[in-house]
Write a protein that holds these residues in place. Sequence first.
Motif, PDB file in Angstrom:
ATOM      1  N   LYS A 563       0.831  -1.209   0.000  1.00 23.68           N
ATOM      2  CA  LYS A 563       0.000   0.000   0.000  1.00 23.68           C
ATOM      3  C   LYS A 563       0.865   1.258   0.000  1.00 23.68           C
ATOM      4  O   LYS A 563       0.553   2.247  -0.671  1.00 23.68           O
ATOM      5  N   ASP A 564       1.982   1.215   0.793  1.00 22.37           N
ATOM      6  CA  ASP A 564       2.896   2.362   0.804  1.00 22.37           C
ATOM      7  C   ASP A 564       3.521   2.576  -0.577  1.00 22.37           C
ATOM      8  O   ASP A 564       3.638   3.710  -1.058  1.00 22.37           O
ATOM      9  N   ASP A 568       2.934   5.914  -3.067  1.00 20.63           N
ATOM     10  CA  ASP A 568       3.953   6.843  -3.584  1.00 20.63           C
ATOM     11  C   ASP A 568       4.252   6.623  -5.063  1.00 20.63           C
ATOM     12  O   ASP A 568       5.199   7.209  -5.612  1.00 20.63           O
TER      13      ASP A 568
END
Length: 663
Positions: A563-564, A568
Amino acid sequence: MAEVTEGGHHFDLKKLSFVGVIVSLGIVFGDIGTSPLYVMKAIVNARKDGAAMPFDEYIEGALSCIIWTLTLQTTLKYVIIALRADNKGEGGILALYSLVKKLKKKWLYVVAIIGASTLVADSVITPSLTVMSAIEGLKIYNPETPVVLITLFILFIVFVVQQFGTASIGKFFGPVMVTWFLVLGIFGSVHIFDHVEIFRAFNPIYAYNLITHSSSAIVIMGAVFLCTTGAEALYSDLGHCGAKNIRISWIFVKLMLILNYLGQGAWLLDNYHLVHQGVNPFFGIMPEWAVLPGVILATAAAIIASQAVITGSFTMFSEAMSISFWPNQHIEYPSGVKGQMYIPRINWGLMAFCFVVVIFFQKSEKMEAAYGLTITITMLMTTVLLLFWLSRTRVNKIFLLGFALVYIALESGFFYANVIKFMDGGWLTMVLGGFIAVCMYAWYNGRLIKSNFTQYVKIDKYVSIIKDMKLDETIPKYCTNLAYLSRAKRNDEVESKIIYSIIKKQPKRADHYFILSIVNQEDPYTFKYTVDEILPGTVYKINFMLGFKVDRRINDYFNMVLKDLMADGTIPSRSSHPSLRAHNIPPDLKYVIIDNTYINDILLTVKQKITLNIYNFVKYIGSDDFKSWGVTIHNVVVESAPITELTVYDNKIEQSGFIRHNS
């Protein structure tokens, strides 16, 4: 850090506080706090009939031994010295080993393994003995009380509730144990003044006279040692309550214990004959109306002591996993309390062994024969590791020498006093401790053997191949995100078997390749990750830096990482397939775990073969990699691969002919 919540306020149990002291009484001192149930009874039974020493001198000498054993062994060694040897706030023999393993003394791991395995053996007999000793108090009312059956039932309940966590009932442990210790002190005090001369026991000369003049001194010291068996558990529980709370609460605990022992001693001077009629001095000092409530309270204290020992075993095994002494096993955190854990296989294994002990011995006095032998070994091993830790802290050499002489001599004496119990039941705990030690030794060295044969390769060498594979549409697409679990310690390396799986076994074309690795941290609560981009947009190395009290739910943690990375813009957040991308379907993920590896026997020595055979047996005790790493089974592919491609034979087989038939 351990915390409890009360009335909406958070209390840090590792800082000195009233709440911390109360909780310490419930968690830390259950084992040593229930020792009055059986110590004086064991001491009286150790006296030979017709012994030359008068009975009053015998009791005063035994009490003197108890007082000075609690002072030297528990207070000085553990409460004052050992509690200083904390590993990021955690205690216990494996935490102590973590502090000294960086010294150039490779054999210290054997010391730690022996100490840890014998502590587990003690953890089996402690719940059995304490619960049975409490239930035997009912025989005062009914000599036909089915003690064994009731003990088994209570132990069953204790082990069953572990899976639900103890957060809801744990808050009652402290008040119950406060009541328990007050009862110890009050009923002991009632009888002390029947024979005020009992206070002579504070003079160590009476202990010296007993040891030097009694014909059964060795047997007596084996019984005396039972008063301090919970000291090692006290050190192991450092991480739960903190050193300051333990030290302050120990002042109260020690006072109550000594008052009770003195009271039992004074009662025995007038009622020695009742012990031979089956009366336990612990219940004998109570008035008749208090016996039944006393049995109930003693049972509650025994359950709390058992609970503390069991949860301590979970912590120890989690530490053992983090330093490669034990295979990875599935760990649960049922209470949602940081640091409180539950290991199913360990729980049921301990229960099975407790049942064997109870059914085999039938009576608590027979268990006393087995109790103490293994824990003396643990204490000796702790002393050895403490000596190395003290040398690291650069303490005065005279103090170091004095510590070594006093405690090696004292604990060797206790070990000798307990060795004579071997044929009376001590062999059972030694067999159990020996079995666990062999398993730990084989697992530790088996991992080293496999590591020596495991080939690690530079990922960079295969980057161009993986890059071309990604563009080669003749290779069926395996998945969008492909993850492998690796134990390579260097960021630029990976096991050759992973490359074998990606390129040789079945070419696996994917958009993104992730190499996942757990980096065990000495800080028990470390919870971080790092990302190393090996091939931009394609190959990533993810390192999860986890403390040993953090669950290994890699599936959940990796989803957080994905998810991170999606947030980004490092990787797409939608499927690469147009039909699915149009509906905002996330990309698919698949794990490949290379579970089975093979080493040709020709490459191994006899010792290595034996070690690996035991290693493979121990492997079945643990969990499959996908379970122990917290990976859900629905998206996992388990493969096998050769651990090495080394040439086994020096001579190439010679071709003697080649016949081609024309069709």
